[in-house]
Write an enzyme that holds these catalytic residues in place. Structure first.
Site, short mmCIF file in Angstrom:
data_model
loop_
_atom_site.label_atom_id
_atom_site.label_comp_id
_atom_site.label_asym_id
_atom_site.label_seq_id
_atom_site.Cartn_x
_atom_site.Cartn_y
_atom_site.Cartn_z
N SER A 111 42.08 0.28 -47.73
CA SER A 111 42.61 1.11 -46.66
C SER A 111 43.86 0.47 -46.08
CB SER A 111 41.55 1.30 -45.56
OG SER A 111 42.00 2.22 -44.58
N ASP A 112 44.73 1.31 -45.55
CA ASP A 112 45.92 0.82 -44.89
C ASP A 112 46.35 1.84 -43.85
OD1 ASP A 112 48.02 -1.48 -45.25
OD2 ASP A 112 49.19 0.33 -44.87
N GLN A 113 47.01 1.34 -42.81
CA GLN A 113 47.47 2.23 -41.74
C GLN A 113 48.92 1.91 -41.38
OE1 GLN A 113 46.15 1.93 -37.44
NE2 GLN A 113 45.05 3.80 -38.01
#
Length: 204
Positions: free
Chosen positions: A80-82
């Site tokens: 995941s990445d934001q």
């Protein structure tokens, strides 16, 4: 959303690995009550020239999942990445107080889209799914004093856009619009449940 699952996962629940050392994502995934391990992905997070925030977040989420999956091909791996998206400008983790001040001054009174990307990969079965959970956030017209008070209290220097919404960061905001309540914190659990079930992890 992209999906590729050429083989049917085994009904036996596969081992689950979170490809992230983020304490926020670890705490969120723990809510599901599913046993999992944590592995640190080895990925260069430098944006490519001209890369938009959503594409950057999705590329990094997939890269993290694949990097960990190479070491654990039998496992279902979550990446995941934001990236905070201010009118197409990517805002990542500030890292320092000075950069956090600059980010929050830049975002005050503005609508920011937090592009939270999720990827689930299992190399043994050839399973891969990825998706973006976009969260629209309206920031208050913050004073410099409010920004300083918030940063001194939370020190959110490892949060995209300096916004730690699960803590005092909620006081920065006027409105949140999204369809997955945990996406803003860093791991959209509705999508996570759906993807890991499809990959062969029993949730309930």
């Amino acid at each position: 959303m992209t999906a590729h699952s050429p083989t049917t996962p085994s009904p036996r629940s596969r081992p689950l690995i979170l490809g992230s050392t983020s304490p926020y994502r670890r705490d969120l995934l723990a809510r599901l009550g599913v046993p999992f391990d944590v592995a640190s992905p080895r990925v260069d997070e430098t944006p490519h020239p001209g890369e938009n925030p959503a594409s950057l977040a999705l590329r990094l989420a997939l890269a993290k999942a694949h990097n960990v999956a190479q070491r654990h091909p039998q496992a279902v791996v979550i990446g995941s990445d934001q990236v905070a998206d201010l009118h197409g400008e990517p805002l990542g983790k500030p890292g320092t107080h000075e950069r956090a001040v600059a980010q929050l001054r830049h975002m005050r009174g503005q609508t920011v889209i937090f592009q939270t990307a999720l990827a689930v990969v299992c190399l043994e079965t050839g399973f891969e799914q990825s998706e973006i959970a976009a969260v629209r956030v309206l920031f208050r017209n913050l004073s410099d004093t409010e920004i300083e008070n918030y940063l001194r209290a939370e020190q959110p220097y490892d949060c995209a856009g300096s916004a730690k919404s699960e803590g005092l960061g909620i006081a920065l905001l006027d409105r949140i619009d999204n369809d997955d309540p945990t996406a803003l914190v860093g791991l959209p659990l509705i999508r996570t449940c759906r993807m890991i079930r499809a990959a062969g992890v029993q949730v309930l």
